[in-house]
Design a protein around this motif. Sequence first.
Motif, mmCIF file in Angstrom:
data_model
loop_
_atom_site.group_PDB
_atom_site.id
_atom_site.type_symbol
_atom_site.label_atom_id
_atom_site.label_comp_id
_atom_site.label_asym_id
_atom_site.label_seq_id
_atom_site.Cartn_x
_atom_site.Cartn_y
_atom_site.Cartn_z
ATOM 1 N N ARG A 278 -17.726 -20.349 -3.082
ATOM 2 C CA ARG A 278 -19.138 -20.493 -2.876
ATOM 3 C C ARG A 278 -19.776 -19.456 -1.975
ATOM 4 O O ARG A 278 -19.113 -19.120 -1.265
ATOM 5 C CB ARG A 278 -19.409 -21.874 -1.856
ATOM 6 N N SER B 73 -18.136 -24.167 -7.277
ATOM 7 C CA SER B 73 -19.421 -23.838 -7.194
ATOM 8 C C SER B 73 -19.966 -23.825 -8.443
ATOM 9 O O SER B 73 -19.387 -23.315 -9.408
ATOM 10 C CB SER B 73 -19.582 -22.457 -6.444
ATOM 11 N N THR B 74 -21.404 -24.472 -8.702
ATOM 12 C CA THR B 74 -22.056 -24.530 -9.772
ATOM 13 C C THR B 74 -21.886 -25.803 -10.639
ATOM 14 O O THR B 74 -22.654 -25.910 -11.556
ATOM 15 C CB THR B 74 -22.329 -23.186 -10.760
ATOM 16 N N ARG B 75 -20.515 -26.299 -10.527
ATOM 17 C CA ARG B 75 -20.119 -27.324 -11.195
ATOM 18 C C ARG B 75 -20.931 -28.729 -10.881
ATOM 19 O O ARG B 75 -21.450 -28.784 -10.025
ATOM 20 C CB ARG B 75 -18.670 -27.715 -11.353
ATOM 21 N N TYR C 107 -29.029 -21.260 -5.448
ATOM 22 C CA TYR C 107 -27.784 -20.817 -6.689
ATOM 23 C C TYR C 107 -27.911 -21.961 -7.977
ATOM 24 O O TYR C 107 -28.451 -22.944 -7.455
ATOM 25 C CB TYR C 107 -26.456 -20.774 -6.177
ATOM 26 N N LYS C 108 -27.411 -21.601 -8.915
ATOM 27 C CA LYS C 108 -27.386 -22.681 -9.982
ATOM 28 C C LYS C 108 -26.456 -23.581 -9.491
ATOM 29 O O LYS C 108 -25.338 -23.388 -8.749
ATOM 30 C CB LYS C 108 -26.590 -21.975 -11.108
ATOM 31 N N HIS C 109 -26.786 -24.811 -9.902
ATOM 32 C CA HIS C 109 -26.138 -26.084 -9.335
ATOM 33 C C HIS C 109 -25.814 -27.202 -10.517
ATOM 34 O O HIS C 109 -26.893 -27.153 -11.410
ATOM 35 C CB HIS C 109 -26.765 -26.739 -8.290
ATOM 36 N N TYR C 110 -24.971 -27.944 -10.221
ATOM 37 C CA TYR C 110 -24.825 -29.252 -11.066
ATOM 38 C C TYR C 110 -24.623 -28.987 -12.582
ATOM 39 O O TYR C 110 -24.768 -30.011 -13.145
ATOM 40 C CB TYR C 110 -25.863 -30.040 -10.693
ATOM 41 N N SER C 111 -23.989 -27.699 -12.878
ATOM 42 C CA SER C 111 -23.860 -27.525 -14.367
ATOM 43 C C SER C 111 -22.528 -27.685 -15.078
ATOM 44 O O SER C 111 -21.478 -27.085 -14.432
ATOM 45 C CB SER C 111 -24.427 -26.064 -14.691
ATOM 46 N N LYS D 163 -31.974 -28.375 -12.781
ATOM 47 C CA LYS D 163 -30.922 -27.311 -12.175
ATOM 48 C C LYS D 163 -29.933 -27.113 -13.328
ATOM 49 O O LYS D 163 -29.389 -25.959 -13.740
ATOM 50 C CB LYS D 163 -30.632 -27.464 -10.844
ATOM 51 N N SER E 282 -31.156 -25.389 -16.608
ATOM 52 C CA SER E 282 -31.859 -24.065 -16.214
ATOM 53 C C SER E 282 -33.171 -24.256 -16.996
ATOM 54 O O SER E 282 -34.223 -24.991 -16.714
ATOM 55 C CB SER E 282 -30.742 -23.000 -16.683
#
Length: 399
Positions: free
Chosen positions: A89, A189-191, A278-282, A390, A393
């Motif tokens: 992160r 991070s981002t997941r 930042y990109k999140h939850y993807s 998020k 995108s």
Amino acid sequence: MLRKLAKMSYVTRVLKVDPTAIHFSPTAHIDGALPTFSDPKTHENLLEAAKIIRDTDGVVGFPTETVYGLGGSSLNDKSVLNIYHAKNRPSDNPLISHVSSIDQLNRKIFGVDSGSPLRNIPAIYHSLVSEMWPGPLTILLPVPRNGTLSSLTTAEQPTFAVRIPSHPVARALIALSDTPIAAPSANTSTRPSPTSASHVFHDLNGRIPLILDGGSCKVGLESTVVDGLVSPPLLLRPGGFTWEQIKKMGGAQWSNCKVENKKAVESGEKVRTPGMKYKHYSPTAKVVLFVPTHQERSRESRLDNVIDIINRKASGSKKFAVLTGSFFPSGMIKDDRCVIRSMGESMLKIQSNLFALLREMDEAEEVDMIFVEGVTENAEGLAIMNRLRKAASNEVISF
């Protein structure tokens, strides 16, 4: 930039704990009274995790009512760096500090142990915390001048974020360690955020020493974050409490609470709360979000349009998924490559199931594209759509 630490590997253990075996007095969240336990093994496992938090630089995965957290001491720079390292992160993304009581907040972060319990909490928050703590509400407070909080939790800003979780395991872990715990979600991070211990193990196996397994999380989305230090006050991140509840329970000072609606943050811009920059939850799979709009067209016409879009966009997929709410029918796509799952028909069900289903499509079903039926952005829908936008995108389509 992520500050560098030496790489460490662990044999990650998962210890079962029973939330129903943990008992707090009605005022424990104020005066800091320790819990009692009706299951010795739960107590033993919590003491082991608390020792890691209190006595080492290590971090622990643990359940909260929102999602699973990855916790380390908020007072220890090395612990906080280990959180960032385990998640990969960026360290300019601030962390929420979790306390077990207002007494602990005063003693451990503000460094005072006498006077009125709420003396370090501005009056604008008093109605909210009296109604919503313990629970999924995070508030911003000024960083104390002579406090003990690691500046790494704040991304070197003048405020810090804090809440008292309501989950018995989280409260007990913080109380037994007598240490404020910095804890973002316990995922890479981002997941998508984890709502079960198995999600944490999938992402962080070998990166952390211990995960406390207290079952599935009830809320399913992160806490609501509010800033009462500005005028008008702001809802920075929708979550476990709705904007409508904040305005109602906060009293007159919160009646004009605004919702932070910034869609993007510049690369060098500082943010006050997690989830903004930042990109999140993807998931790994590409997410396409369908957003409901007020239209004169018939339901059949709208569904035909959605089906056409899905069939066209999924033409090159090996396997794809459709996550439905109350509008999309379960049999809408006739294609052997398609996996259809219902998120639930109520907002609360969708909120609770969302992250788990995104993960299931990735990890169990191995799909490469996920189509999601969005919801209206009122009540719990505001937080649901915040996460889905998020995750998707720029792949957002009105229907």
